[in-house]
Design a protein around this motif. Structure first.
Motif, PDB file in Angstrom:
ATOM      1  N   ARG A 289       0.826  -1.205   0.000  1.00 57.36           N
ATOM      2  CA  ARG A 289       0.000   0.000   0.000  1.00 57.36           C
ATOM      3  C   ARG A 289       0.860   1.254   0.000  1.00 57.36           C
ATOM      4  O   ARG A 289       0.651   2.178   0.791  1.00 57.36           O
ATOM      5  N   ALA A 290       1.826   1.271  -0.883  1.00 63.09           N
ATOM      6  CA  ALA A 290       2.651   2.464  -1.006  1.00 63.09           C
ATOM      7  C   ALA A 290       1.861   3.567  -1.691  1.00 63.09           C
ATOM      8  O   ALA A 290       0.717   3.393  -2.116  1.00 63.09           O
ATOM      9  N   ALA A 291       2.479   4.741  -1.797  1.00 63.64           N
ATOM     10  CA  ALA A 291       1.775   5.894  -2.353  1.00 63.64           C
ATOM     11  C   ALA A 291       1.401   5.651  -3.810  1.00 63.64           C
ATOM     12  O   ALA A 291       0.294   5.955  -4.253  1.00 63.64           O
ATOM     13  N   ASN A 292       2.319   5.085  -4.611  1.00 63.80           N
ATOM     14  CA  ASN A 292       2.031   4.855  -6.016  1.00 63.80           C
ATOM     15  C   ASN A 292       1.038   3.723  -6.213  1.00 63.80           C
ATOM     16  O   ASN A 292       0.182   3.784  -7.089  1.00 63.80           O
ATOM     17  N   LYS A 293       1.147   2.682  -5.390  1.00 68.37           N
ATOM     18  CA  LYS A 293       0.282   1.528  -5.583  1.00 68.37           C
ATOM     19  C   LYS A 293      -1.149   1.795  -5.146  1.00 68.37           C
ATOM     20  O   LYS A 293      -2.042   1.021  -5.470  1.00 68.37           O
ATOM     21  N   GLN A 294      -1.385   2.844  -4.405  1.00 71.98           N
ATOM     22  CA  GLN A 294      -2.763   3.187  -4.084  1.00 71.98           C
ATOM     23  C   GLN A 294      -3.533   3.603  -5.326  1.00 71.98           C
ATOM     24  O   GLN A 294      -4.746   3.428  -5.402  1.00 71.98           O
ATOM     25  N   THR A 295      -2.856   4.142  -6.325  1.00 71.64           N
ATOM     26  CA  THR A 295      -3.486   4.473  -7.599  1.00 71.64           C
ATOM     27  C   THR A 295      -3.211   3.412  -8.651  1.00 71.64           C
ATOM     28  O   THR A 295      -4.003   3.246  -9.573  1.00 71.64           O
ATOM     29  N   LEU A 296      -2.106   2.681  -8.533  1.00 74.45           N
ATOM     30  CA  LEU A 296      -1.747   1.688  -9.536  1.00 74.45           C
ATOM     31  C   LEU A 296      -2.728   0.527  -9.556  1.00 74.45           C
ATOM     32  O   LEU A 296      -3.173   0.101 -10.632  1.00 74.45           O
ATOM     33  N   GLN A 297      -3.097   0.032  -8.397  1.00 78.39           N
ATOM     34  CA  GLN A 297      -3.975  -1.131  -8.356  1.00 78.39           C
ATOM     35  C   GLN A 297      -5.362  -0.848  -8.927  1.00 78.39           C
ATOM     36  O   GLN A 297      -5.839  -1.595  -9.790  1.00 78.39           O
ATOM     37  N   PRO A 298      -6.060   0.217  -8.534  1.00 82.08           N
ATOM     38  CA  PRO A 298      -7.356   0.484  -9.166  1.00 82.08           C
ATOM     39  C   PRO A 298      -7.239   0.874 -10.630  1.00 82.08           C
ATOM     40  O   PRO A 298      -8.144   0.604 -11.427  1.00 82.08           O
ATOM     41  N   GLY A 299      -6.115   1.512 -11.007  1.00 80.36           N
ATOM     42  CA  GLY A 299      -5.942   1.873 -12.408  1.00 80.36           C
ATOM     43  C   GLY A 299      -5.792   0.658 -13.296  1.00 80.36           C
ATOM     44  O   GLY A 299      -6.410   0.574 -14.372  1.00 80.36           O
ATOM     45  N   LEU A 300      -4.995  -0.313 -12.856  1.00 76.08           N
ATOM     46  CA  LEU A 300      -4.841  -1.531 -13.642  1.00 76.08           C
ATOM     47  C   LEU A 300      -6.126  -2.353 -13.655  1.00 76.08           C
ATOM     48  O   LEU A 300      -6.437  -3.022 -14.645  1.00 76.08           O
ATOM     49  N   SER A 301      -6.878  -2.296 -12.569  1.00 73.27           N
ATOM     50  CA  SER A 301      -8.181  -2.985 -12.562  1.00 73.27           C
ATOM     51  C   SER A 301      -9.153  -2.337 -13.536  1.00 73.27           C
ATOM     52  O   SER A 301      -9.927  -3.029 -14.215  1.00 73.27           O
ATOM     53  N   GLU A 302      -9.117  -1.016 -13.637  1.00 73.75           N
ATOM     54  CA  GLU A 302      -9.970  -0.323 -14.608  1.00 73.75           C
ATOM     55  C   GLU A 302      -9.558  -0.647 -16.040  1.00 73.75           C
ATOM     56  O   GLU A 302     -10.409  -0.817 -16.923  1.00 73.75           O
TER      57      GLU A 302
ATOM     58  N   ALA B 213      -8.624  12.072 -13.112  1.00 72.23           N
ATOM     59  CA  ALA B 213      -9.228  10.819 -12.664  1.00 72.23           C
ATOM     60  C   ALA B 213      -8.483   9.643 -13.271  1.00 72.23           C
ATOM     61  O   ALA B 213      -8.150   9.652 -14.460  1.00 72.23           O
ATOM     62  N   TYR B 214      -8.228   8.625 -12.455  1.00 70.89           N
ATOM     63  CA  TYR B 214      -7.512   7.467 -12.975  1.00 70.89           C
ATOM     64  C   TYR B 214      -8.367   6.686 -13.968  1.00 70.89           C
ATOM     65  O   TYR B 214      -7.832   5.975 -14.835  1.00 70.89           O
ATOM     66  N   GLU B 215      -9.703   6.795 -13.882  1.00 63.60           N
ATOM     67  CA  GLU B 215     -10.549   6.123 -14.878  1.00 63.60           C
ATOM     68  C   GLU B 215     -10.350   6.722 -16.254  1.00 63.60           C
ATOM     69  O   GLU B 215     -10.334   6.014 -17.268  1.00 63.60           O
TER      70      GLU B 215
END
Length: 350
Positions: free
Chosen positions: A127-140, A175-177
């Motif tokens: 749950r690093a700073a980058n992975k907080q956005t990386l995981q939902p972004g890759l899921s999207e 937005a990451y979406e």
């Protein structure tokens, strides 16, 4: 090429096992000469001497190149599963057990507490700073690719672009979406997969203008150079959408080749050029298909005026581009039944 001596056990003519000392190539690990007569060794189902027939081995050597990795990364060792950019951890995750070890045996309470601390540290590292956005972004990205039904190569390209945008800190205030939808569109363009921007925005959770804006933003900031798709790349998909057979698509491809030679495709939307070619071929006498300009325009995501303009340009090319095509072509105005210049077209009963 350097050679060194080696000891090998071979089967002789008398059926006994003998030990010979022959020349072994240090480059690829092969025995070059026969240790008994000095003849040439050939690899078939076995390693056999061509002159005396001595069998030196039961399996042929593997001449395929060994998969190697960079020495700077892991010392040149080729072990473990391949890395994948579509996963947040690149498929390098570790599973920390709870009450049992890898063999299924129960562990002590002291070991359970140690495993609990290891799970906590692993969860904090993930749950690093980058992975907080990386995981939902890759899921999207995975969700949009599943809706669009594209290949894994498109998803991998989009994941790489999303990681680059995250590393360059381009997601701040966006937005990451929307970024995920833009990377899917750019990834499909890189893989030469036909997906329009309208389809990507419909599959995304963001409005159309934000995805279009982020596509241009990523192209500018990441310096992404994508080639425009040719008009012939849209023909199979348009033909499948409109329910046309392969004969009409093949004739439309011939018409497009002639149009490209005449430079009629320059400065025009490839979707509109492909739609105009299909509509023009559908009006030929031998390829007569009941198609409307609005249907072709809706399938190609262009306006009916674009289809009509391409038809007026391609009509004169049909006799030369398509062998055996009739010079007489049914005019679209007689089949449209729409008003032009304030009056309905004549039907011949006046």
């Amino acid at each position: 090429m350097g050679y060194r001596g080696t000891t090998c056990v071979v089967a002789g003519r008398d059926g006994r096992r003998h030990m010979y000392r022959g020349s072994l190539s240090t480059a690829d690990g092969r025995i070059d000469t026969c240790p008994e007569c000095g003849g040439r060794i050939v690899a078939r189902s076995e390693l056999v001497c061509r002159d005396c027939g001595l069998v030196l081995g039961s399996l042929p050597p593997d001449f395929r190149p060994r998969r190697r990795r960079s020495r700077a990364r892991d010392g040149g060792r080729a072990t473990g599963a391949p890395l994948s950019p579509t996963r947040p951890n690149r498929c390098l995750s570790s599973y920390v057990g709870r009450r049992r070890d890898a063999r299924g045996n129960r562990v002590s309470s002291r070991t359970q507490r140690r495993l609990h601390r290891q799970r906590t540290q692993q969860r904090r590292a993930a749950r690093a700073a980058n992975k907080q956005t990386l995981q939902p972004g890759l899921s999207e990205i995975a969700r949009v690719c599943a809706v669009l039904e594209v290949s894994d190569s498109v998803r991998a390209n989009a994941s790489v672009l999303f990681r680059r945008a995250l590393a360059e800190h381009l997601l701040y205030g966006r937005a990451y979406e929307s970024i995920a939808g833009a990377t899917v569109y750019l990834g499909s363009r890189q893989a030469q997969v036909v997906r329009t921007l309208t389809e990507v925005t419909n599959a995304s959770r963001c409005p159309n203008n934000s995805v279009v804006r982020d596509v241009r933003f990523l192209q500018r900031e990441l310096e992404i150079a994508v080639d425009s798709l040719s008009a012939t790349a849209y023909l199979p998909r348009l033909g499948s959408t409109l329910g046309l057979d392969e004969r009409i698509v093949r004739r439309a491809r011939q018409l497009l080749e002639a149009a490209i030679e005449e430079n009629l495709h320059s400065g025009r939307d490839p979707k509109g050029v492909a739609a105009g070619a299909l509509y023009t071929v559908s009006l030929l006498e031998e390829c007569r298909v009941d198609l409307r300009q609005t249907e072709v325009a809706a399938a190609a995501d262009v306006s009916p005026e674009t289809v009509r303009a391409r038809f007026s340009e391609f009509e004169s090319l049909c006799p030369d581009a398509i062998p055996g095509a009739s010079t007489e072509m049914e005019r679209p105005a007689s089949r449209a039944g729409t008003r032009r210049n304030g009056s309905r077209h004549a039907t011949g009963d006046d």
